[in-house]
Motif scaffolding. Structure first.
Motif, PDB file in Angstrom:
ATOM      1  N   HIS A 174       0.932  -1.068  -0.155  1.00  0.00           N
ATOM      2  CA  HIS A 174      -0.137   0.175  -0.101  1.00  0.00           C
ATOM      3  C   HIS A 174       0.861   1.335   0.000  1.00  0.00           C
ATOM      4  O   HIS A 174       0.455   2.249  -0.745  1.00  0.00           O
ATOM      5  N   LEU A 175       2.061   1.093   0.891  1.00  0.00           N
ATOM      6  CA  LEU A 175       2.765   2.374   0.857  1.00  0.00           C
ATOM      7  C   LEU A 175       3.737   2.780  -0.265  1.00  0.00           C
ATOM      8  O   LEU A 175       4.428   3.867  -0.344  1.00  0.00           O
ATOM      9  N   ARG A 176       4.235   1.527  -0.896  1.00  0.00           N
ATOM     10  CA  ARG A 176       5.321   1.497  -2.076  1.00  0.00           C
ATOM     11  C   ARG A 176       4.930   2.716  -3.003  1.00  0.00           C
ATOM     12  O   ARG A 176       5.796   3.482  -3.385  1.00  0.00           O
ATOM     13  N   PRO A 177       3.815   2.795  -3.574  1.00  0.00           N
ATOM     14  CA  PRO A 177       3.771   3.782  -4.657  1.00  0.00           C
ATOM     15  C   PRO A 177       3.462   5.134  -4.067  1.00  0.00           C
ATOM     16  O   PRO A 177       3.906   6.170  -4.787  1.00  0.00           O
ATOM     17  N   ARG A 178       3.248   5.395  -2.590  1.00  0.00           N
ATOM     18  CA  ARG A 178       3.141   6.612  -1.987  1.00  0.00           C
ATOM     19  C   ARG A 178       4.623   7.197  -1.859  1.00  0.00           C
ATOM     20  O   ARG A 178       4.604   8.369  -1.972  1.00  0.00           O
ATOM     21  N   LEU A 179       5.287   6.297  -1.245  1.00  0.00           N
ATOM     22  CA  LEU A 179       6.697   6.639  -0.938  1.00  0.00           C
ATOM     23  C   LEU A 179       7.566   6.773  -2.335  1.00  0.00           C
ATOM     24  O   LEU A 179       8.380   7.727  -2.235  1.00  0.00           O
ATOM     25  N   ALA A 180       7.277   6.162  -3.166  1.00  0.00           N
ATOM     26  CA  ALA A 180       8.035   6.441  -4.681  1.00  0.00           C
ATOM     27  C   ALA A 180       7.553   7.493  -5.074  1.00  0.00           C
ATOM     28  O   ALA A 180       8.472   8.536  -5.781  1.00  0.00           O
ATOM     29  N   ALA A 181       6.220   7.994  -5.139  1.00  0.00           N
ATOM     30  CA  ALA A 181       5.653   9.274  -5.896  1.00  0.00           C
ATOM     31  C   ALA A 181       6.307  10.333  -4.988  1.00  0.00           C
ATOM     32  O   ALA A 181       6.677  11.414  -5.419  1.00  0.00           O
ATOM     33  N   ALA A 182       6.415  10.220  -3.642  1.00  0.00           N
ATOM     34  CA  ALA A 182       7.037  11.333  -2.976  1.00  0.00           C
ATOM     35  C   ALA A 182       8.631  11.313  -3.018  1.00  0.00           C
ATOM     36  O   ALA A 182       9.146  12.325  -2.407  1.00  0.00           O
ATOM     37  N   GLY A 183       9.031  10.474  -3.714  1.00  0.00           N
ATOM     38  CA  GLY A 183      10.450  10.478  -3.736  1.00  0.00           C
ATOM     39  C   GLY A 183      11.167  10.212  -2.365  1.00  0.00           C
ATOM     40  O   GLY A 183      12.278  10.887  -1.817  1.00  0.00           O
ATOM     41  N   SER A 184      10.614   9.767  -1.434  1.00  0.00           N
ATOM     42  CA  SER A 184      10.996   9.309  -0.061  1.00  0.00           C
ATOM     43  C   SER A 184      12.279   8.675   0.161  1.00  0.00           C
ATOM     44  O   SER A 184      12.510   7.732  -0.588  1.00  0.00           O
ATOM     45  N   GLY A 185      13.030   9.058   1.057  1.00  0.00           N
ATOM     46  CA  GLY A 185      14.307   8.271   1.258  1.00  0.00           C
ATOM     47  C   GLY A 185      14.149   7.364   2.156  1.00  0.00           C
ATOM     48  O   GLY A 185      15.086   6.480   2.618  1.00  0.00           O
ATOM     49  N   VAL A 186      13.005   7.134   2.904  1.00  0.00           N
ATOM     50  CA  VAL A 186      12.572   6.140   4.045  1.00  0.00           C
ATOM     51  C   VAL A 186      12.309   4.822   3.168  1.00  0.00           C
ATOM     52  O   VAL A 186      11.330   5.073   2.469  1.00  0.00           O
ATOM     53  N   PRO A 187      12.978   3.711   3.251  1.00  0.00           N
ATOM     54  CA  PRO A 187      12.842   2.381   2.837  1.00  0.00           C
ATOM     55  C   PRO A 187      11.319   1.939   2.894  1.00  0.00           C
ATOM     56  O   PRO A 187      11.061   2.091   4.077  1.00  0.00           O
ATOM     57  N   VAL A 188      10.636   1.477   2.044  1.00  0.00           N
ATOM     58  CA  VAL A 188       9.289   0.991   2.225  1.00  0.00           C
ATOM     59  C   VAL A 188       9.096   0.083   3.226  1.00  0.00           C
ATOM     60  O   VAL A 188       8.023   0.085   4.100  1.00  0.00           O
ATOM     61  N   GLU A 189      10.144  -0.848   3.273  1.00  0.00           N
ATOM     62  CA  GLU A 189       9.974  -2.134   4.641  1.00  0.00           C
ATOM     63  C   GLU A 189      10.122  -1.242   5.886  1.00  0.00           C
ATOM     64  O   GLU A 189       9.482  -1.820   6.751  1.00  0.00           O
ATOM     65  N   VAL A 190      10.803  -0.042   6.044  1.00  0.00           N
ATOM     66  CA  VAL A 190      10.950   0.485   7.483  1.00  0.00           C
ATOM     67  C   VAL A 190       9.456   1.255   7.761  1.00  0.00           C
ATOM     68  O   VAL A 190       9.115   1.145   8.799  1.00  0.00           O
TER      69      VAL A 190
ATOM     70  N   LEU B 280      -2.339   9.090  15.724  1.00  0.00           N
ATOM     71  CA  LEU B 280      -0.976   8.716  16.428  1.00  0.00           C
ATOM     72  C   LEU B 280      -0.098   8.379  15.183  1.00  0.00           C
ATOM     73  O   LEU B 280       1.084   8.725  15.262  1.00  0.00           O
ATOM     74  N   ALA B 281      -0.306   7.776  14.125  1.00  0.00           N
ATOM     75  CA  ALA B 281       0.713   7.328  13.023  1.00  0.00           C
ATOM     76  C   ALA B 281       0.829   8.401  12.010  1.00  0.00           C
ATOM     77  O   ALA B 281       1.701   8.205  11.357  1.00  0.00           O
ATOM     78  N   ALA B 282      -0.276   9.014  11.693  1.00  0.00           N
ATOM     79  CA  ALA B 282      -0.041  10.049  10.643  1.00  0.00           C
ATOM     80  C   ALA B 282       1.315  10.992  10.732  1.00  0.00           C
ATOM     81  O   ALA B 282       1.717  11.006   9.520  1.00  0.00           O
ATOM     82  N   PRO B 283       1.348  11.330  11.704  1.00  0.00           N
ATOM     83  CA  PRO B 283       2.878  12.193  11.583  1.00  0.00           C
ATOM     84  C   PRO B 283       3.894  11.463  11.278  1.00  0.00           C
ATOM     85  O   PRO B 283       4.866  11.979  10.367  1.00  0.00           O
ATOM     86  N   GLY B 284       4.144  10.152  11.456  1.00  0.00           N
ATOM     87  CA  GLY B 284       5.388   9.420  11.097  1.00  0.00           C
ATOM     88  C   GLY B 284       5.338   9.182   9.574  1.00  0.00           C
ATOM     89  O   GLY B 284       6.143   9.041   8.756  1.00  0.00           O
ATOM     90  N   ILE B 285       3.853   8.836   9.260  1.00  0.00           N
ATOM     91  CA  ILE B 285       3.756   8.449   7.673  1.00  0.00           C
ATOM     92  C   ILE B 285       4.151   9.906   6.904  1.00  0.00           C
ATOM     93  O   ILE B 285       4.563   9.836   5.916  1.00  0.00           O
ATOM     94  N   ARG B 286       3.456  11.000   7.374  1.00  0.00           N
ATOM     95  CA  ARG B 286       3.722  12.219   6.565  1.00  0.00           C
ATOM     96  C   ARG B 286       5.350  12.590   6.543  1.00  0.00           C
ATOM     97  O   ARG B 286       5.777  13.073   5.535  1.00  0.00           O
ATOM     98  N   ALA B 287       5.913  12.167   7.763  1.00  0.00           N
ATOM     99  CA  ALA B 287       7.547  12.410   7.774  1.00  0.00           C
ATOM    100  C   ALA B 287       8.062  11.518   6.801  1.00  0.00           C
ATOM    101  O   ALA B 287       8.924  11.983   6.096  1.00  0.00           O
ATOM    102  N   ALA B 288       7.610  10.408   6.611  1.00  0.00           N
ATOM    103  CA  ALA B 288       8.367   9.448   5.595  1.00  0.00           C
ATOM    104  C   ALA B 288       8.043  10.005   4.276  1.00  0.00           C
ATOM    105  O   ALA B 288       9.169   9.752   3.208  1.00  0.00           O
ATOM    106  N   LEU B 289       7.084  10.486   4.108  1.00  0.00           N
ATOM    107  CA  LEU B 289       6.665  10.934   2.593  1.00  0.00           C
ATOM    108  C   LEU B 289       7.333  12.298   2.177  1.00  0.00           C
ATOM    109  O   LEU B 289       7.659  12.507   0.916  1.00  0.00           O
ATOM    110  N   ARG B 290       8.168  12.961   3.244  1.00  0.00           N
ATOM    111  CA  ARG B 290       9.012  14.073   3.049  1.00  0.00           C
ATOM    112  C   ARG B 290      10.317  13.709   3.142  1.00  0.00           C
ATOM    113  O   ARG B 290      11.030  14.567   2.595  1.00  0.00           O
TER     114      ARG B 290
END
Length: 193
Positions: free
Chosen positions: A126-142, A177-187
């Protein structure tokens, strides 16, 4: 062929139902294959024709959970990064008895590990395409591990507290609780790693 398939499905269902009932009564660690055979009224050779041991029966139960969760995700494309977790909470609520047996106080560590892996894989997809689109440096597994750990911990708490809140409310609390972490991963960019 249909008759054989029906008989196989019935036997597997009876074994699964026996396992769930026994886990609720005694806990996973305290039951034996013989206990399951006695409860399901199934012979030993029949059991071993389908399953290697009680753990393989247990893990087969998760195959059904995985299929149902994927089907729930495919049925309705609901938006939001918390949707897979919301689907899990909704699924758990609809199948409370199964989750009480598998994830609650009476379930074993093998149950929690397997459910954790199942959810982490689901979240990674679920997160892989979102992280890729955002150019995130956080590995999807993390990112998936972070979200799955929080969700499983909350799920186990929820099951052990008799589903105190409805699934929608629990999903909103998880998201808060989790959204701030997800948003940080996307940035995140590669400078953090």
């Amino acid at each position: 062929m249909e008759r054989v398939d029906r008989r196989v499905r019935r036997t597997r269902r009876e074994l699964h139902e026996a396992l769930i009932a026994l886990v609720l009564e005694r806990g996973y660690e305290k039951i034996t294959v013989q206990d399951i055979l006695d409860r399901a009224d199934v012979g030993r050779s029949t059991f071993y024709a389908h399953f290697r041991d009680k753990e393989s029966l247990l893990l087969a139960s998760f195959d059904d959970v995985r299929e149902r969760l994927w089907a729930d995700l495919d049925d309705t494309a609901r938006p939001g990064p918390d949707y897979p977790v919301r689907a899990l909470f909704e699924h758990a609520y609809r199948h409370r008895m199964v989750y009480q047996a598998l994830c609650g106080r009476r379930g074993g560590d093998v149950v929690r590990r397997h459910l954790h892996r199942l959810l982490a894989d689901l979240l990674a997809a679920h997160l892989r395409p979102r992280l890729a689109a955002a150019g995130s440096g956080v590995p999807v597994e993390v990112a998936a591990e972070f979200c799955a750990s929080a969700a499983i911990g909350l799920l186990i708490w929820w099951v052990d507290h008799d589903f105190r809140y409805g699934p929608e409310r629990l999903a909103r609390m998880y998201h808060a609780l989790a959204a701030p972490g997800i948003r940080a991963a996307l940035r995140a960019d590669d400078d953090h790693g």
